[in-house]
Write an enzyme that holds these catalytic residues in place. Structure first.
Site, PDB file in Angstrom:
ATOM      1  N   ASN A 100       0.829  -1.212   0.000  1.00 38.52           N
ATOM      2  CA  ASN A 100       0.000   0.000   0.000  1.00 38.52           C
ATOM      3  C   ASN A 100       0.863   1.262   0.000  1.00 38.52           C
ATOM      4  O   ASN A 100       0.924   2.007   0.967  1.00 38.52           O
ATOM      5  CB  ASN A 100      -0.915   0.013   1.219  1.00 38.52           C
ATOM      6  CG  ASN A 100      -1.692  -1.279   1.350  1.00 38.52           C
ATOM      7  OD1 ASN A 100      -1.110  -2.307   1.695  1.00 38.52           O
ATOM      8  ND2 ASN A 100      -2.965  -1.246   1.053  1.00 38.52           N
ATOM      9  N   HIS A 185      -6.846  -9.649   3.883  1.00 43.69           N
ATOM     10  CA  HIS A 185      -7.281  -8.822   5.023  1.00 43.69           C
ATOM     11  C   HIS A 185      -8.795  -8.971   5.063  1.00 43.69           C
ATOM     12  O   HIS A 185      -9.488  -8.495   4.172  1.00 43.69           O
ATOM     13  CB  HIS A 185      -6.870  -7.367   4.778  1.00 43.69           C
ATOM     14  CG  HIS A 185      -7.431  -6.393   5.765  1.00 43.69           C
ATOM     15  ND1 HIS A 185      -6.965  -6.283   7.042  1.00 43.69           N
ATOM     16  CD2 HIS A 185      -8.433  -5.489   5.662  1.00 43.69           C
ATOM     17  CE1 HIS A 185      -7.645  -5.344   7.680  1.00 43.69           C
ATOM     18  NE2 HIS A 185      -8.549  -4.844   6.869  1.00 43.69           N
ATOM     19  N   ASP A 311       1.708  -5.575  12.641  1.00 47.52           N
ATOM     20  CA  ASP A 311       0.851  -4.648  11.888  1.00 47.52           C
ATOM     21  C   ASP A 311       1.396  -3.227  12.002  1.00 47.52           C
ATOM     22  O   ASP A 311       0.666  -2.278  12.301  1.00 47.52           O
ATOM     23  CB  ASP A 311      -0.598  -4.729  12.370  1.00 47.52           C
ATOM     24  CG  ASP A 311      -1.556  -3.991  11.434  1.00 47.52           C
ATOM     25  OD1 ASP A 311      -1.187  -3.812  10.260  1.00 47.52           O
ATOM     26  OD2 ASP A 311      -2.642  -3.602  11.877  1.00 47.52           O
TER      27      ASP A 311
END
Lengths: 430, 316
Positions: A100, A185, A311
């Site tokens: 991303n 996800h 994360d």
């Protein structure tokens, strides 16, 4: 590089079932030459220079399967150098970077760029993931074959879910022929639309729209139904709720082959920690109830969940100093992953072997990389740990470029003392 | 009377009025007692006081509002404060300025009190951390609207003498309503029994944990009630479909004489406004001067806001 001798360490290597006092010999090429109780002061040449680790813990360097770098596009949040410093201070020697970025990692030219930057600027191993769909739009699948050939270890849309069932079924069908690893996800973005935190009493009190646990469960159930038809390598990035755990436990019992991860945040915090609109605890998946957290801990313990990730999502101050609805999602965590996870060992929630395996050998097995264990001939990526050292998390002392830690001022027990990458000391606290 | 005097001696511990959740029982009573002193004043011909002379009040409304904004403006002016109402439509916020930057700019002008309404829950809390003056929440997202609940309590006390022991039904769009949340906290605190009545899709998760009884059948929910509080259907906050149609909603959850018959004979009807006549409330009931206290709510709203401004302006 000369041969190095590390002695008098408590070695824990879950894959090779080693849990004993001993040492490690690192050869001239930075590979592991010998490991275990036979590597001791008595068995080594008298005049050799040895590093006495004074019974500290020695484990394989950690593998963090979910890290956001910031390069390219968000260099002001995190770059490869700052990420590398943060990771090493936390005993993490390998990371899977998320796609991303701006532009998105969705084609082979981007892979070359990432590898070059990663090699030049960082001292850790970067395993880039590429997106599942072009530009993370959820419409057109990426070139799994070509990207894999270039060295992509995993495919994921990172913060997004493949929503379209037709596309997801085709992705799983197509990816099975190149044996590509699909990482989902799991969050139905229509059910979770507008949601900010877990749907429950806290969301009602704070007046924030909730994200129902069903949004996660429904995607996992759907994907597992596809998995029955198309046997691909499938991994659920992070799960957050008890509802999903029962689905996974049942499917694994029935013999379905897939794996699942959890964020350390969901194992160590719950929705109550959000308090008075603390935007650093705005996370995806959201923090859920204490009951959910306890179920996740149990699921790591019994192997229902395979992997713990940080994360790690750096956000600059500007994107967090907003109302809860407007603030960006995510928290940093690669540096505190291991110390925070050790809390679960110290309070007797998770066995040490299981805990270490979920951050070393299990991710290595899923990613199919020669890391995460102390096999003879593997790169000497090691983490030396003072497991009882008390310390307090201070964001000013963390090495990440962004300071959005969700555990500011938390008292932790256990700290990384030294980190080796390819046989070299890449981090030394003293 | 001795008790009331004692209560008046209690200091308000909060620097800001962010929500009913932050207030104690005695703090609520102090505000209500203070408000009572302004009721008569507001009916007289000379309404102006100089309690807040020299003080600056800024109204910062990020959402359109008629009654709350004008009520706060009037309240400030009657106390002698200099009142400035920011017009957000023409302001820098529309050009992308963040709430904190706006707060810092306003703070540099040294206001004594900021009244804020914002579409995001928690925005007044964020503002209060960044400015040196008192902050009053005039409604944030779905979280709280404390002055509305206080004026509702004052209206009930004015008509019934007290809130304690009454049975109160809050009906309609509970999910999107900050008025409902503030009233649930306040009426529970003051000793009422609270029922909420709504279709299942307009109830927030675990609402019963806030200490209410939940009903999906309006007649059962209104049974034996002293007060019927209707809420507006907040169509502007609804993403997607929650209900089949306004017609069906009116059939099952609109307040009609037939459904009202389940409540006590002298039950009062309240509504925070603006009303959707023929959707959540029958027009005849809304205008029934014997039952509806909707206009009185507006009237007492000014008194409550005067009390809040007076108390919190002095705090910092």
């Amino acid at each position: 590089m000369n041969e190095q001798y590390l002695i008098n360490a408590q070695i824990i290597d879950p894959k090779n079932q080693i849990d004993e006092l001993g040492g490690v010999i690192i050869d001239q090429n930075g590979k592991i030459k010998a490991v275990g109780k036979d590597v001791s002061n008595e068995n080594l040449p008298k005049d050799a220079k040895k590093t006495n680790l004074k019974k500290m813990i020695l484990i394989p360097g950690l593998i963090d399967m979910r890290v956001f770098v910031g390069e390219p596009g968000y260099e002001y949040k995190e770059n490869f150098r700052t990420l590398s410093d943060a990771a090493l201070a936390g005993g993490v020697t390998s990371v899977v970077s998320m796609p991303n970025t701006v532009p998105v990692i969705d084609n082979v030219s981007m892979v070359d760029f990432l590898k070059r930057r990663g090699r030049d600027k960082s001292r850790i191993n970067i395993f880039p993931s590429a997106s599942l769909s072009k530009n993370i739009e959820g419409k057109q699948m990426t070139e799994f074959g070509l990207l894999k050939k270039k060295g992509i270890t995993a495919f994921t849309d990172g913060v997004k879910t493949i929503q379209d069932p037709q596309l997801m079924s085709r992705i799983m069908n197509y990816a099975s022929q190149s044996q590509s690893l699909i990482v989902q996800h799991a969050e139905d973005n229509i059910l979770s639309k507008g949601g900010l935190i877990n749907d429950g009493e806290i969301s009602t009190r704070l007046g924030l729209q909730g994200i129902p646990a069903l949004a996660e469960k429904i995607i996992v159930e759907r994907d597992l139904a596809f998995l029955e038809e198309y046997m691909c390598r499938y991994h659920i990035s992070q799960i957050s709720s008890e509802k999903t755990i029962s689905v996974i436990r049942k499917a694994k019992k029935e013999g379905k082959i897939f794996t699942a991860g959890v964020s350390i945040n969901n194992l160590s915090l719950n929705e109550n920690d959000i308090g008075d609109f603390k935007t650093f605890l705005k996370l995806s998946p959201p923090l859920r109830t204490e009951k959910d957290r306890l179920s996740l801990v149990q699921a790591v313990n019994d192997g229902t969940i395979d992997v713990i990730v940080s994360d790690h999502k750096p956000q600059d101050e500007e994107s967090k100093r907003l109302t809860f609805a407007q603030a960006a999602t995510g928290a940093i965590g690669v540096e505190t992953l291991l110390p925070l996870a050790l809390e679960l060992f110290h309070n007797k929630s998770i066995r040490i072997n299981q805990l270490i395996a979920s951050m070393t050998s299990n991710p290595a097995r899923i990613l199919k990389i020669n890391k995460g264990s102390l096999d003879i001939g593997y790169d000497a990526d090691l983490c030396i740990l003072d497991i009882n050292k008390p310390w307090v998390v201070k964001k000013s002392e963390l090495k990440s470029k962004s300071k959005n830690t969700p555990i500011e001022n938390r008292k932790l027990q256990g700290q990384v003392v030294m980190t080796f990458v390819n046989g070299e000391v890449a981090f030394n606290r003293n | 009377m001795a008790i009331i005097k004692k209560l008046k001696a209690v200091e308000i511990n909060q620097n800001h009025l962010l929500g009913i959740q932050d207030l104690s029982f005695s703090e609520v009573n102090q505000i209500l007692d203070e408000a009572k002193t302004f009721i008569e004043l507001n009916k007289s011909t000379s309404k102006k006081l100089d309690l807040l002379r020299g003080k600056t009040q800024i109204n910062l409304f990020f959402e359109p509002s008629t009654r709350t904004q004008s009520s706060f403006e009037l309240a400030g002016k009657r106390l002698g404060a200099d009142v400035m109402s920011m017009n957000i439509v023409n302001s820098a916020i529309k050009k992308g300025e963040t709430l904190i930057d706006t707060a810092m700019t306003l703070n540099a002008m040294h206001p004594d009190i900021i009244v804020i309404r914002h579409q995001d829950s928690g925005a007044p809390n964020l503002l209060s951390q960044k400015v040196n003056c008192a902050v009053i929440n005039a409604g944030d997202g779905r979280r709280e609207h404390p002055t509305q609940a206080l004026l509702d309590a004052l209206t009930i006390i004015n008509r019934r003498g007290k809130v304690q022991g009454l049975r109160i039904a809050i009906c309609g769009d509970i999910l999107h309503s900050r008025v409902a949340r503030s009233n649930i906290y306040l009426m529970n605190m003051l000793g009422a029994e609270v029922n909420v009545v709504a279709p299942k899709t307009l109830l927030p998760h675990s609402i019963e944990r806030l200490g209410v009884k939940v009903f999906n059948d309006m007649k059962k929910g209104l049974d034996g009630c002293d007060i019927v509080m209707m809420l507006r259907l907040q169509n502007e906050r609804m993403q997607g479909s929650f209900l089949p149609s306004p017609r069906e909603y009116y059939e099952y959850f609109g307040l009609t004489p037939d459904k009202l018959a389940a409540a006590k004979k002298d039950a009062l009807i309240m509504h925070p406004g603006p009303m959707n006549r023929g959707v959540e409330i029958d027009t005849i009931l809304a205008d029934d001067i014997n039952r509806s206290v909707i206009r009185e709510q507006v009237e007492l709203g000014v008194a409550v806001r005067m009390a809040c401004l007076k108390i919190f302006c002095k705090k910092k």
